[in-house]
Scaffold this motif. Structure first.
Motif, PDB file in Angstrom:
ATOM      1  N   VAL A   1       0.835  -1.086  -0.018  1.00  0.00           N
ATOM      2  CA  VAL A   1       0.072   0.074   0.102  1.00  0.00           C
ATOM      3  C   VAL A   1       0.849   1.388   0.233  1.00  0.00           C
ATOM      4  CG1 VAL A   1      -0.186   0.262   2.375  1.00  0.00           C
ATOM      5  CG2 VAL A   1      -1.974   1.009   1.154  1.00  0.00           C
ATOM      6  N   GLY A   2       2.117   1.113   0.527  1.00  0.00           N
ATOM      7  CA  GLY A   2       2.954   2.158   0.647  1.00  0.00           C
ATOM      8  C   GLY A   2       3.347   2.659  -0.749  1.00  0.00           C
ATOM      9  N   ILE A   3       3.876   1.542  -1.621  1.00  0.00           N
ATOM     10  CA  ILE A   3       4.337   1.797  -2.817  1.00  0.00           C
ATOM     11  C   ILE A   3       3.235   2.357  -3.653  1.00  0.00           C
ATOM     12  CG2 ILE A   3       5.300   0.425  -4.901  1.00  0.00           C
ATOM     13  CD1 ILE A   3       6.751  -1.184  -2.841  1.00  0.00           C
ATOM     14  N   PHE A   4       1.857   1.851  -3.570  1.00  0.00           N
ATOM     15  CA  PHE A   4       0.910   2.153  -4.152  1.00  0.00           C
ATOM     16  C   PHE A   4       0.713   3.691  -4.169  1.00  0.00           C
ATOM     17  CE2 PHE A   4      -3.544   3.491  -4.175  1.00  0.00           C
ATOM     18  CZ  PHE A   4      -4.104   3.196  -5.522  1.00  0.00           C
ATOM     19  N   GLY A   5       0.520   4.378  -2.962  1.00  0.00           N
ATOM     20  CA  GLY A   5       0.394   5.412  -2.386  1.00  0.00           C
ATOM     21  C   GLY A   5       1.482   6.443  -3.174  1.00  0.00           C
ATOM     22  N   LEU A   6       2.875   6.034  -3.049  1.00  0.00           N
ATOM     23  CA  LEU A   6       3.983   6.736  -3.470  1.00  0.00           C
ATOM     24  C   LEU A   6       3.903   6.684  -5.110  1.00  0.00           C
ATOM     25  CD1 LEU A   6       6.648   8.215  -2.941  1.00  0.00           C
ATOM     26  CD2 LEU A   6       7.577   6.123  -3.050  1.00  0.00           C
TER      27      LEU A   6
ATOM     28  N   MET B   1       1.804  11.147  -0.872  1.00  0.00           N
ATOM     29  CA  MET B   1       3.285  10.850  -1.319  1.00  0.00           C
ATOM     30  C   MET B   1       4.086  10.610   0.051  1.00  0.00           C
ATOM     31  SD  MET B   1       6.115  12.970  -4.036  1.00  0.00           S
ATOM     32  CE  MET B   1       4.765  13.161  -4.865  1.00  0.00           C
ATOM     33  N   ALA B   2       3.866  11.477   1.022  1.00  0.00           N
ATOM     34  CA  ALA B   2       4.535  11.552   2.385  1.00  0.00           C
ATOM     35  C   ALA B   2       4.070   9.876   3.142  1.00  0.00           C
ATOM     36  CB  ALA B   2       4.162  12.553   3.023  1.00  0.00           C
ATOM     37  N   ILE B   3       2.795   9.998   3.119  1.00  0.00           N
ATOM     38  CA  ILE B   3       2.379   8.890   3.899  1.00  0.00           C
ATOM     39  C   ILE B   3       2.787   7.370   3.046  1.00  0.00           C
ATOM     40  CG2 ILE B   3       0.219   7.131   4.354  1.00  0.00           C
ATOM     41  CD1 ILE B   3      -1.371  10.054   4.648  1.00  0.00           C
ATOM     42  N   GLY B   4       2.609   7.276   1.633  1.00  0.00           N
ATOM     43  CA  GLY B   4       3.005   6.232   0.843  1.00  0.00           C
ATOM     44  C   GLY B   4       4.709   6.119   1.350  1.00  0.00           C
ATOM     45  N   LEU B   5       5.539   6.963   1.114  1.00  0.00           N
ATOM     46  CA  LEU B   5       6.903   6.725   1.468  1.00  0.00           C
ATOM     47  C   LEU B   5       7.279   6.364   2.909  1.00  0.00           C
ATOM     48  CD1 LEU B   5       9.784   7.107   0.395  1.00  0.00           C
ATOM     49  CD2 LEU B   5       9.634   9.615   1.141  1.00  0.00           C
ATOM     50  N   GLY B   6       6.462   7.013   3.843  1.00  0.00           N
ATOM     51  CA  GLY B   6       6.480   6.343   5.397  1.00  0.00           C
ATOM     52  C   GLY B   6       6.191   4.937   5.369  1.00  0.00           C
ATOM     53  N   LEU B   7       5.051   4.558   4.936  1.00  0.00           N
ATOM     54  CA  LEU B   7       4.824   3.367   5.128  1.00  0.00           C
ATOM     55  C   LEU B   7       5.611   2.206   4.504  1.00  0.00           C
ATOM     56  CD1 LEU B   7       0.845   3.528   4.213  1.00  0.00           C
ATOM     57  CD2 LEU B   7       1.838   2.887   6.432  1.00  0.00           C
ATOM     58  N   ALA B   8       6.186   2.558   3.263  1.00  0.00           N
ATOM     59  CA  ALA B   8       7.190   1.787   2.608  1.00  0.00           C
ATOM     60  C   ALA B   8       8.162   1.653   3.363  1.00  0.00           C
ATOM     61  CB  ALA B   8       7.178   2.172   1.206  1.00  0.00           C
ATOM     62  N   PHE B   9       8.914   2.996   3.836  1.00  0.00           N
ATOM     63  CA  PHE B   9      10.237   3.026   4.720  1.00  0.00           C
ATOM     64  C   PHE B   9      10.120   1.838   5.888  1.00  0.00           C
ATOM     65  CE2 PHE B   9      12.834   4.918   7.898  1.00  0.00           C
ATOM     66  CZ  PHE B   9      14.214   4.572   7.346  1.00  0.00           C
ATOM     67  N   ARG B  10       9.030   2.076   6.688  1.00  0.00           N
ATOM     68  CA  ARG B  10       8.674   1.338   7.952  1.00  0.00           C
ATOM     69  C   ARG B  10       8.668  -0.196   7.469  1.00  0.00           C
ATOM     70  NH1 ARG B  10       4.219  -0.507  10.495  1.00  0.00           N
ATOM     71  NH2 ARG B  10       4.357  -0.259  12.850  1.00  0.00           N
ATOM     72  N   ALA B  11       8.016  -0.332   6.452  1.00  0.00           N
ATOM     73  CA  ALA B  11       7.973  -1.845   6.175  1.00  0.00           C
ATOM     74  C   ALA B  11       9.201  -2.414   5.995  1.00  0.00           C
ATOM     75  CB  ALA B  11       6.833  -2.064   5.102  1.00  0.00           C
ATOM     76  N   LEU B  12      10.037  -1.666   5.017  1.00  0.00           N
ATOM     77  CA  LEU B  12      11.246  -2.364   4.878  1.00  0.00           C
ATOM     78  C   LEU B  12      12.327  -2.503   5.937  1.00  0.00           C
ATOM     79  CD1 LEU B  12      11.959  -0.449   1.383  1.00  0.00           C
ATOM     80  CD2 LEU B  12      11.365  -2.997   1.590  1.00  0.00           C
TER      81      LEU B  12
ATOM     82  N   GLN C   1      -2.081  18.143  -7.620  1.00  0.00           N
ATOM     83  CA  GLN C   1      -0.680  18.042  -7.249  1.00  0.00           C
ATOM     84  C   GLN C   1      -0.700  18.266  -5.867  1.00  0.00           C
ATOM     85  OE1 GLN C   1       0.837  20.821 -10.081  1.00  0.00           O
ATOM     86  NE2 GLN C   1       2.332  19.278 -10.941  1.00  0.00           N
ATOM     87  N   TRP C   2      -1.368  19.429  -5.339  1.00  0.00           N
ATOM     88  CA  TRP C   2      -1.242  19.642  -3.855  1.00  0.00           C
ATOM     89  C   TRP C   2      -1.850  18.301  -3.068  1.00  0.00           C
ATOM     90  CZ3 TRP C   2       1.726  22.900  -1.477  1.00  0.00           C
ATOM     91  CH2 TRP C   2       1.746  24.197  -2.084  1.00  0.00           C
ATOM     92  N   LEU C   3      -3.050  17.755  -3.701  1.00  0.00           N
ATOM     93  CA  LEU C   3      -3.644  16.615  -2.831  1.00  0.00           C
ATOM     94  C   LEU C   3      -2.503  15.251  -2.930  1.00  0.00           C
ATOM     95  CD1 LEU C   3      -7.152  16.799  -4.322  1.00  0.00           C
ATOM     96  CD2 LEU C   3      -6.244  17.506  -2.016  1.00  0.00           C
ATOM     97  N   THR C   4      -1.935  15.211  -3.948  1.00  0.00           N
ATOM     98  CA  THR C   4      -0.874  14.018  -3.943  1.00  0.00           C
ATOM     99  C   THR C   4       0.344  14.225  -3.141  1.00  0.00           C
ATOM    100  OG1 THR C   4       0.578  15.073  -5.768  1.00  0.00           O
ATOM    101  CG2 THR C   4      -1.281  13.563  -6.545  1.00  0.00           C
ATOM    102  N   LEU C   5       0.519  15.469  -2.380  1.00  0.00           N
ATOM    103  CA  LEU C   5       1.958  15.663  -1.515  1.00  0.00           C
ATOM    104  C   LEU C   5       1.654  14.899  -0.214  1.00  0.00           C
ATOM    105  CD1 LEU C   5       2.656  19.271  -2.135  1.00  0.00           C
ATOM    106  CD2 LEU C   5       3.596  17.343  -2.976  1.00  0.00           C
ATOM    107  N   PRO C   6       0.449  15.101   0.498  1.00  0.00           N
ATOM    108  CA  PRO C   6       0.186  14.019   1.624  1.00  0.00           C
ATOM    109  C   PRO C   6       0.340  12.559   1.267  1.00  0.00           C
ATOM    110  CG  PRO C   6      -1.736  15.283   1.333  1.00  0.00           C
ATOM    111  CD  PRO C   6      -0.858  15.805   0.173  1.00  0.00           C
TER     112      PRO C   6
END
Length: 305
Positions: A228-233, A272-283, A265-270
């Motif tokens: 889900v993190g990769i999807f969001g990002l 992007m941040a949530i997706g990156l955070g989820l993917a990083f935490r998972a890894l 674009q503004w709506l994608t910024l949060p």
């Protein structure tokens, strides 16, 4: 106006080059898929239906694999509530983010057939649906989101293709000589990017392939939050990029000029941040230890994957 200034700048270049863009009207497309005279079915409706049905079929295949976080009865509940979440969230999101005047006119708000759906609103509605089903069924919310995320891109692909067939949500004016630039009805005489197809390619096809391969060919599903993190990002990066080629909604042109970015674009910024955070935490976390019963092995013997 942003589009008018771009058109003025592009016009002499196009005229000098003598480049002949494609014309949407010459493609023989129509928003109506089936016309029975007394009743018409639009491609956009079929795109939603195809996306939902394909997601249901794909989820059914996925949960038959060892270690799935939900059973078929949960998938059935998700199918119902997520469909409501997509429709209600998508419409309310469109009204809130793009057309606030609809909130003061309930009669217009419920006219879904007149168009106007927001991906981000539909996403919020889907997350609420997943949270509800997860709470009721005692499911792991993040892992359930992982499985649902893999099923979403085909629906995005169909939806963006339907936007193109409808001749709506076109791109910005361009002086590009690429063979696919196009003149859209209602958008003036100058060629534009077919940004609907860019989105279909990136948000639907490319992102779908990435998630499909990660689920079926790697151990990504054993890392909660990774898919889900990769999807969001991935979605956020694709949408943010394509928005540079997509014409902002006419009522939000001033907003885009004042802020330097479109509402999309503004709506994608949060996201992007949530997706990156989820993917990083998972890894950074150890993968799940899942007990699997191999085919043909006697009961009581297990292996840890």
């Amino acid at each position: 106006m942003l589009s008018l200034s771009a058109a003025a700048a592009a016009a002499p270049v196009i005229a000098a080059a003598g480049h002949q863009p494609l014309h949407w009207e010459n493609l023989g497309l129509s928003p109506i898929a089936i016309d029975l005279g007394f009743f018409a079915i639009k491609w956009y409706s079929l795109a939603y239906l195809a996306g939902i049905m394909l997601a249901y079929f794909q989820l059914g295949r996925m949960i038959r694999q060892p270690g799935a976080p939900l059973a078929q009865r949960h998938a059935d509940d998700l199918f119902f509530y997520a469909t409501l979440g997509v429709i209600l969230g998508g419409r309310l999101g469109y009204a809130f983010f793009y057309a606030p005047e609809l909130l003061a006119d309930p009669a217009r708000l419920i006219r879904l057939w007149e168009g106007g759906m927001s991906f981000h609103g539909g996403l919020i509605g889907t997350v609420v649906a997943i949270a509800w089903v997860s709470w009721r069924g005692g499911l792991n919310f993040v892992r359930t989101c992982d499985y649902i995320a893999v099923c979403v891109p085909p629906g995005l692909f169909f939806g963006r293709c339907a936007n193109f067939v409808n001749g709506e949500l076109w791109g910005r004016v361009t002086d590009s000589k690429m063979p696919w630039v196009m003149v859209f009805p209602g958008a003036g005489a100058l060629p534009r990017h077919p940004s609907q197809l860019y989105e279909a390619l990136l948000e639907g096809l490319v992102l779908g392939i990435v998630l499909f391969v990660l689920f079926w060919r790697t151990r990504a599903r054993w890392r909660p939050g990774l898919l889900v993190g990769i999807f969001g990002l991935g979605y956020a990066m694709a949408r943010f990029t394509v928005e540079f080629y997509r014409e902002p909604d006419v009522q939000l042109l001033d907003f885009a000029m004042r802020t330097g970015l479109s509402m999309g674009q503004w709506l994608t910024l949060p996201m992007m941040a949530i997706g990156l955070g989820l993917a990083f935490r998972a890894l950074m976390s150890p993968p799940l230890a899942v007990t699997i019963q191999p085919t043909g092995q006697s009961s009581g013997q297990t292996v840890v994957s």
